[in-house]
Design an enzyme around this catalytic site. Structure first.
Site, mmCIF file in Angstrom:
data_model
loop_
_atom_site.group_PDB
_atom_site.id
_atom_site.type_symbol
_atom_site.label_atom_id
_atom_site.label_comp_id
_atom_site.label_asym_id
_atom_site.label_seq_id
_atom_site.Cartn_x
_atom_site.Cartn_y
_atom_site.Cartn_z
ATOM 1 N N GLU A 1 0.821 -1.206 0.000
ATOM 2 C CA GLU A 1 0.000 0.000 0.000
ATOM 3 C C GLU A 1 0.862 1.265 0.000
ATOM 4 O O GLU A 1 1.939 1.285 0.597
ATOM 5 C CB GLU A 1 -0.871 0.033 1.260
ATOM 6 C CG GLU A 1 -1.821 -1.131 1.358
ATOM 7 C CD GLU A 1 -2.567 -1.188 2.677
ATOM 8 O OE1 GLU A 1 -3.689 -1.679 2.679
ATOM 9 O OE2 GLU A 1 -2.017 -0.726 3.696
ATOM 10 N N ARG B 1 3.636 4.599 16.198
ATOM 11 C CA ARG B 1 2.510 5.518 15.955
ATOM 12 C C ARG B 1 1.175 4.810 16.048
ATOM 13 O O ARG B 1 0.163 5.431 16.406
ATOM 14 C CB ARG B 1 2.685 6.269 14.639
ATOM 15 C CG ARG B 1 2.416 5.517 13.335
ATOM 16 C CD ARG B 1 0.951 5.460 12.961
ATOM 17 N NE ARG B 1 0.745 5.105 11.576
ATOM 18 C CZ ARG B 1 -0.147 4.211 11.158
ATOM 19 N NH1 ARG B 1 -0.885 3.526 12.011
ATOM 20 N NH2 ARG B 1 -0.300 3.983 9.872
ATOM 21 N N THR C 1 -4.523 -8.856 16.445
ATOM 22 C CA THR C 1 -4.180 -10.190 15.945
ATOM 23 C C THR C 1 -3.877 -10.090 14.464
ATOM 24 O O THR C 1 -4.253 -9.127 13.799
ATOM 25 C CB THR C 1 -5.338 -11.167 16.196
ATOM 26 O OG1 THR C 1 -6.502 -10.695 15.534
ATOM 27 C CG2 THR C 1 -5.626 -11.292 17.680
ATOM 28 N N ASP D 1 -7.770 -4.794 9.624
ATOM 29 C CA ASP D 1 -7.317 -3.586 8.930
ATOM 30 C C ASP D 1 -7.196 -3.758 7.419
ATOM 31 O O ASP D 1 -6.509 -3.003 6.761
ATOM 32 C CB ASP D 1 -5.988 -3.114 9.512
ATOM 33 C CG ASP D 1 -4.889 -4.149 9.329
ATOM 34 O OD1 ASP D 1 -5.187 -5.254 8.826
ATOM 35 O OD2 ASP D 1 -3.741 -3.846 9.670
ATOM 36 N N LYS E 1 -10.491 -9.079 6.688
ATOM 37 C CA LYS E 1 -9.776 -9.299 7.952
ATOM 38 C C LYS E 1 -10.477 -8.509 9.055
ATOM 39 O O LYS E 1 -10.377 -7.291 9.109
ATOM 40 C CB LYS E 1 -8.316 -8.866 7.798
ATOM 41 C CG LYS E 1 -7.427 -9.088 9.018
ATOM 42 C CD LYS E 1 -5.949 -8.923 8.617
ATOM 43 C CE LYS E 1 -4.987 -9.198 9.752
ATOM 44 N NZ LYS E 1 -4.998 -8.172 10.800
#
Lengths: 348, 348
Positions: A65, A121, A210, A236, A240
């Site tokens: 990404e 972060r 996880t 995310d 998922k």
């Protein structure tokens, strides 16, 4: 060749090694507290930013990404992959690097590793969400999933929100043992738990992180009691998720950037118009966060480009006048900008 | 700190300095001929690639773009800015860098400067288009716009298509003088021209590469005679074109990737359904290129991610067993991939 590059040709590069030195120079807990402050400040000026869902290239085994954003003065992007099967091959599931650039000239001003920085972060982001959404006095966190992100989450919650007890659970007891050992001197009370039910016993905050790339049900509906705040971090990407849809339905849902979260987060299980609030609105006061003690709040965190922008901006400030970077010759800088070929020719 | 990073942590980095060394090691003309071969090969397997218009972040003074693509085995992206006003500040209008990565693991395998490399691949791309579209025996090129891209265009046309004469014109005679001086030993007959009309006199190929960010009319309709092939390279973002619309209307138009070119190229002047052919179809034989001697062919080049993919793939091959790169510590590689925090902690 004795060509000497001009100062304009150089961009500071922060390697993994130097990032770790910088983190220890500042202090891990302080670094995450600072990142939380920077993220909160950037979320408070959310409307200034160019926002776009990340640009993902999917394959059968993972995703690569690009996550760009800009506030009109600085521009940042992150490259990040997600390959759950990497772990079995001794590789990182997630690796990342990023660039901060000057919008006025388009010149990059920082090139940095972001595998370590993203871990920091991401935890700081959860802590910011928890600060604005958990019940006052929340000080016990269940940490479900004790992989690469878990210790960062625990330390950020202590640094930002005063969490003093963490209850650890993972399907793999070795992961829990690793997490507990790493946190042994963190000033936290650590409870190793054998079941997820045990872990969430008495927890004010539940954080799930996880890694399986599947629709999981890490938490089922009957496990989650009133008043908790949940950070669901591991769900995310499309396909998922971590929570049973009934939990999402019972919760007040908060997200970073809804056009992205509805595709990638727990919200992908719900209708496209399922009620949800962007966290920046809670931070600025434009929307309400938690409205009652028994309410369940859910931060459906997927990670957004502005968090990386905040982190790169912070690192860029922090490395000034330190030895924690090297300059690399990334930009061609001919004496006459129209004479790129002449520069090449004279290099012979 | 004496932490030793594992070999997996390192990514080869090709600086501007090393790119120039590599180019001279191979030879400039050979390097561009090789790039043309690689681009042609990748265009011939066009349908395998993930294709998306570049992701652009516009400001009042310029643009920063990310250009990703993948063939399912390797992934590449380029960061590139375009700031025409930079030149007045002694900066490059265009700077770029890029990354080649492994789709199976998501790990980057090359980080490279691409300011010099983009100049080389842009010229190689024009040469590929010219090879497939110009009339046989075309050997005289008018080069309109004698800035940073001009010499590369001339050398690529000689290397790939046997062009032996270039007729140079720029609104600024100093640019023409610079271009002519740089090409003095290139084995080309060089004609410095005072007007664009003079430059295109007798030219079989017209290449325009001008930098102003405006709707320009570098060529007007009555200047362009039958049978020429035009490479319009400078019109490459919204609001930036070089040719009068009547020329586009009279020409057979060829593009890299139409969804991008209709927004960024000369085609932005035309209706959305204006006839045009993607060049890869000419290369594979799926569509016709030039169909008659008097036809005007126009390559409406804006630059596409696959060309950068080809160039990075080529550089990655060429640097093997050479001194033209350094390894940089870009990837965090803990012994146990779940123990990123432990790696950070032990670095203290």
């Amino acid at each position: 060749m004795t060509l000497k590059a001009s100062p304009l040709a150089f961009v500071p590069f922060v390697s993994v090694d130097n990032m770790m030195r910088l983190v220890h120079h500042v202090g891990i807990a302080q670094f995450m507290a600072d990142l939380a402050t920077e993220i909160e400040a950037d979320f408070a000026r959310w409307e200034l930013f160019d926002k776009t869902p990340r640009l993902a290239s999917h394959s059968d085994v993972g995703v690569i990404e690009l996550m760009p954003t800009s506030d009109g003065v600085q521009y940042a992007f992150k490259y990040v992959n997600g390959h759950p099967k990497n772990m079995q091959e001794g590789l990182q599931t997630v690796t990342a690097f990023g660039v901060l650039a000057d919008v006025d000239t388009g010149y990059p001003k920082l090139f940095s590793e972001m595998t370590v920085l993203t871990a920091l972060r991401t935890a700081a982001m959860s802590a910011v969400a928890t600060k604005h959404l958990a019940n006052p006095g929340a000080n016990t966190m269940a940490m479900i999933g004790n992989g690469a992100q878990s210790e960062f989450q625990c330390i950020a919650q202590k640094a930002v929100n005063g969490v003093d007890t963490v209850r650890l659970y993972d399907v793999d007891p070795a992961a829990t043992a690793k997490c507990a050992a790493n946190l042994a001197d963190a000033g936290l009370t650590i409870v190793r738990c054998d079941t997820p039910e045990d872990a969430i016993e008495g927890a004010d905050i539940i954080t799930t992180a996880t890694a399986d790339k599947n629709m999981q049900t890490i938490l089922t509906d009957n496990m989650v009691g009133n008043g908790v705040h949940i950070n669901a971090i591991g769900g995310d990407c499309p396909g998922k998720t971590e929570l049973h849809g009934d939990i999402v339905a019972r919760s007040s849902v908060f997200a970073e950037y809804l056009p992205q979260t509805r595709v990638e987060g727990e919200l992908q299980q719900m209708d496209d118009d399922h009620p949800a609030t962007e966290l920046w609105q809670v931070i600025t006061g434009a929307a309400k966060g938690r409205q009652s003690q028994p309410e369940i709040t859910l931060f459906d965190g997927v990670g957004f480009a502005i968090e990386d922008f905040s982190a790169l901006r912070y690192v860029h400030q922090k490395i000034q006048d330190t030895p924690f970077y090297i300059d690399i010759d990334l930009i061609a800088d001919p004496d006459d900008p129209r004479d790129l070929f002449g520069m090449l020719k004279r290099a012979h």
